[in-house]
Every structure is written in C-alpha cells, then in structure tokens.
Design an enzyme around this catalytic site. Structure first.
Site, short mmCIF file in Angstrom:
data_model
loop_
_atom_site.label_atom_id
_atom_site.label_comp_id
_atom_site.label_asym_id
_atom_site.label_seq_id
_atom_site.Cartn_x
_atom_site.Cartn_y
_atom_site.Cartn_z
N THR A 1 7.34 -2.24 10.92
CA THR A 1 6.84 -0.95 11.39
C THR A 1 5.31 -0.92 11.26
O THR A 1 4.71 0.15 11.26
CB THR A 1 7.43 0.23 10.56
N GLY B 1 0.86 -1.19 0.00
CA GLY B 1 0.00 0.00 0.00
C GLY B 1 0.89 1.24 0.00
O GLY B 1 2.05 1.20 -0.42
N ARG B 2 0.34 2.35 0.53
CA ARG B 2 1.07 3.61 0.49
C ARG B 2 2.45 3.51 1.13
O ARG B 2 3.46 3.97 0.58
CB ARG B 2 0.27 4.70 1.21
N ILE B 3 2.51 2.90 2.33
CA ILE B 3 3.79 2.88 3.05
C ILE B 3 4.78 1.92 2.38
O ILE B 3 5.95 2.25 2.18
CB ILE B 3 3.58 2.56 4.55
N ARG C 1 2.30 -3.61 12.66
CA ARG C 1 1.70 -3.90 13.96
C ARG C 1 2.41 -5.11 14.55
O ARG C 1 2.69 -6.09 13.84
CB ARG C 1 0.20 -4.20 13.82
N HIS D 1 7.56 2.46 18.81
CA HIS D 1 6.43 2.81 17.94
C HIS D 1 6.47 4.31 17.58
O HIS D 1 5.53 5.06 17.88
CB HIS D 1 5.09 2.43 18.60
N GLU E 1 2.47 -3.62 23.66
CA GLU E 1 3.26 -2.39 23.74
C GLU E 1 2.89 -1.71 25.05
O GLU E 1 1.71 -1.60 25.34
CB GLU E 1 2.93 -1.47 22.56
C1 DGY Z 1 -0.58 4.35 12.70
O1 DGY Z 1 -0.94 5.48 12.32
O2 DGY Z 1 -1.30 3.36 12.58
C2 DGY Z 1 0.79 4.26 13.28
O3 DGY Z 1 1.05 3.02 13.83
C3 DGY Z 1 1.04 5.37 14.29
O4 DGY Z 1 1.15 6.55 13.60
#
Ligand code: DGY
Length: 327
Positions: free
Chosen positions: A237, A157-159, A239, A287, A268
């Site tokens: 990065t 996706g975007r990230i 979940r 996080h 967490e």
């Molecule tokens: C999100 O936005 O889901 C990140 O984990 C925290 O910015």
C-alpha cells in the site's frame, strides 16, 4: 495587497478549498483526470502556490512555468515522490505534505488487503457471481491463517506501526525491518527488529511501508521473492515502484509466492493488458488506502494549512524540505 493565486490540480474536499478561497484566488482544475503536462504548465503560470496530487509530476519545468512568485507546493498526500524536492529546495520553494491524518485509514486498508488475500475474498465473490457456488466444499478456496502467523513489515514508520497494532490484535508475531527506526523503542511496539533477510525468510505476510526513493525502487524483485516462503503473501500500500511487477507476476504464476494484495502499481492506473490482471491470486484496489471520507477531508485541511502558513511567511506546519528555512 492582492490575494495569492493558487492552482489546485483536482477537486478536493470542500472544507480545504473553502479555507483557501477565503484568503486566496483559487483556480481548481475541473477535470476528473489530472491535467496533462501542457495543461499543468499553462495553468500554473504566475501562481504563488500549487496544491498538487500524487498524479502530478512537479518538476523544474512546472516551477519555471509558475515563475518566480511560486512560494509553496502543497502535496495532497504523505508521499512526495512526484515532486522534485531538490529542485524546489534549490529555489527556496517550500514543499508540504499531509502526514499522520491518513495513518489509520491506510493501516486499515492494508489489513483489509491482507485478510482478503489470505482468505481469498475476491475469488470467492467472483465465483458466486459467476454461478460457480455449487455446494459447500471441504477443499474449496482454502486460504491461509492470519492468527498466529508472522507478519514482516518493511518500513516501520507511522503506517507500519499502525499495521502492527492491528496485527497484535490478531495474535500475529510481528517483525520489522527499518534502518531508520530509533534503537530502544522496539519494546513499546511489541514488534521485533530484524534484518531484511530474516524478515523475508520467516514472514508469512510481508507488507511494504517505505517511501519510493532510489534506495527502495524495485526493492522487491526476483531475488527478494526467491528469499520469501512459497506460502507467503505480499501486500503493498506504499508505492508501486517499490515492486518489480514483472517479477511479481512470475512469482505468483510459478508458485514462489502464494498471493499478493496491491493498492499501488507503477504505472497507475495499471494497464488493462497487464498480465497481473490474469491472476486469481492477486487482489488489487485502485490506490484507495487513504480513501475514507474523514481522512480525505483532513488531508484537504492540512494541505490548505500548509499553503496559508507559507503565504504568511511562516514555516509550513508539515514541511518536507525544512532546509529552506536555514538560509
Ligand atoms: C499518500 O498520501 O501518499 C497516499 O498514497 C495517498 O493518500
């Protein structure tokens, strides 16, 4: 008409809070830690809107405690696995999130972890501070090359795409696995779509960019790790729940994985007695992937916009359950 009541579960950047204060009666939880379940239940009584964080579990009990006036839940995050979406949808409550504005910051941090894990940055820092920098060593702290290596993105996706853009600049070969990625768009990205097996088999770095769901929970487990190269480095990065941490510990300890970089864990914060923290080949941050000043401010503005539009009876600009508008 009375201003709508909102409960904000933690202090967020003022710009977003000020937008809300102009039109609403805003209560902000003052603690540094999230409200406990009881505190949350008490504070949402009678509100029309909740501005929640990923640390708040927003379930039927919270919606009941808020009562029938609750119209909008605006999550200060792109992920929304902390909210019972099915329950909110059943009740006609709009749920908003903050996609897009944190893409670049999160991709930056993903790459920071990737580079730090590959080049053993945290270990080097620890050695210097411990007085163990005795001389220049031909064989000391040898790491992995990033340029020319293969990066496997699980979730495109975007990230994931943001990470791919950075990787392209490093001359990496980029693979991705994402059954939801539209056919035919691959060429624009310079990345190749492969199945998960091939991605695990061929990647030197595997980076996770999927939301947490029933399908992705513990997607990375002992079986998955055994399919990866022993020299591979895992980055998460997304979940924490996507990775089985006890299997990750075993894989890092017994050498079936070279290293890992985590920004997220489950739970967490990670407990201080977690065996993961005994490993030198793990780099971990609390996080913070979206934690740049501008990004967090943009998230605050977006979260406020979702609430304000919802109170006007409009569709939230970023709504995760648009089905509520169909009936
Ligand atoms: C999100 O936005 O889901 C990140 O984990 C925290 O910015």
């Amino acid at each position: 008409m009375q201003s709508p009541k909102i409960f904000v579960t933690r202090r967020i950047p003022e710009k977003g809070l000020n937008m809300l204060r102009k039109e609403c009666a805003v209560e902000v939880w003052p603690g540094e830690l999230p409200p406990t379940t009881d505190e949350l239940l008490t504070n949402v009584t009678g509100v029309e809107g909740i501005l929640s964080l990923l640390t708040d579990k927003i379930d039927a009990a919270v919606m009941d405690a808020a009562g029938p006036e609750l119209k909008v839940i605006s999550n200060y995050a792109v992920g929304y696995d902390n909210i019972d979406i099915a329950e909110a949808t059943r009740r006609g409550i709009a749920v908003g999130n903050t996609p897009g504005v944190l893409t670049e910051a999160t991709a930056d941090h993903t790459f920071a972890l990737l580079m730090a894990a590959a080049r053993r940055v945290a270990e080097g820092d620890r050695q210097v501070r411990a007085g163990k920098w005795h001389t220049w060593e031909p064989m000391g702290l040898l790491g992995a090359d990033i340029h020319g290596a293969t990066l496997g993105l699980v979730g495109f996706g975007r990230i994931g795409q943001g990470v791919a853009r950075r990787a392209a600049g490093f001359g990496m070969r980029i693979l991705f696995y994402d059954p939801n990625f539209p056919e035919g768009r691959q060429k624009e990205t310079g990345a190749n779509s492969v199945d998960l097996e091939q991605l695990l088999r061929e990647s030197d770095f595997v980076s996770i960019h999927v939301p947490l769901s029933d399908q992705t929970r513990r997607l990375f487990n002992q079986v998955t790790f055994n399919k990866m190269k022993p020299s591979a480095i895992l980055i998460n990065t997304a979940r924490g729940g996507v990775v089985d941490h006890s299997a990750l510990y075993d894989a890092l300890k017994n050498g079936s994985l070279a290293a890992a970089g985590l920004d997220v864990t489950e739970p967490e914060p990670l407990q201080m007695d977690s065996p993961l923290l005994t490993l030198d080949n793990l780099i971990i941050t609390p996080h913070i992937a979206s934690a740049s000043r501008t990004t967090r401010e943009r998230m605050a503005v977006m979260a406020a916009e979702n609430l304000l539009e919802g109170f006007k009876g409009n569709k939230l600009p970023n709504c995760v359950n648009p089905q509520i508008y169909q009936s």
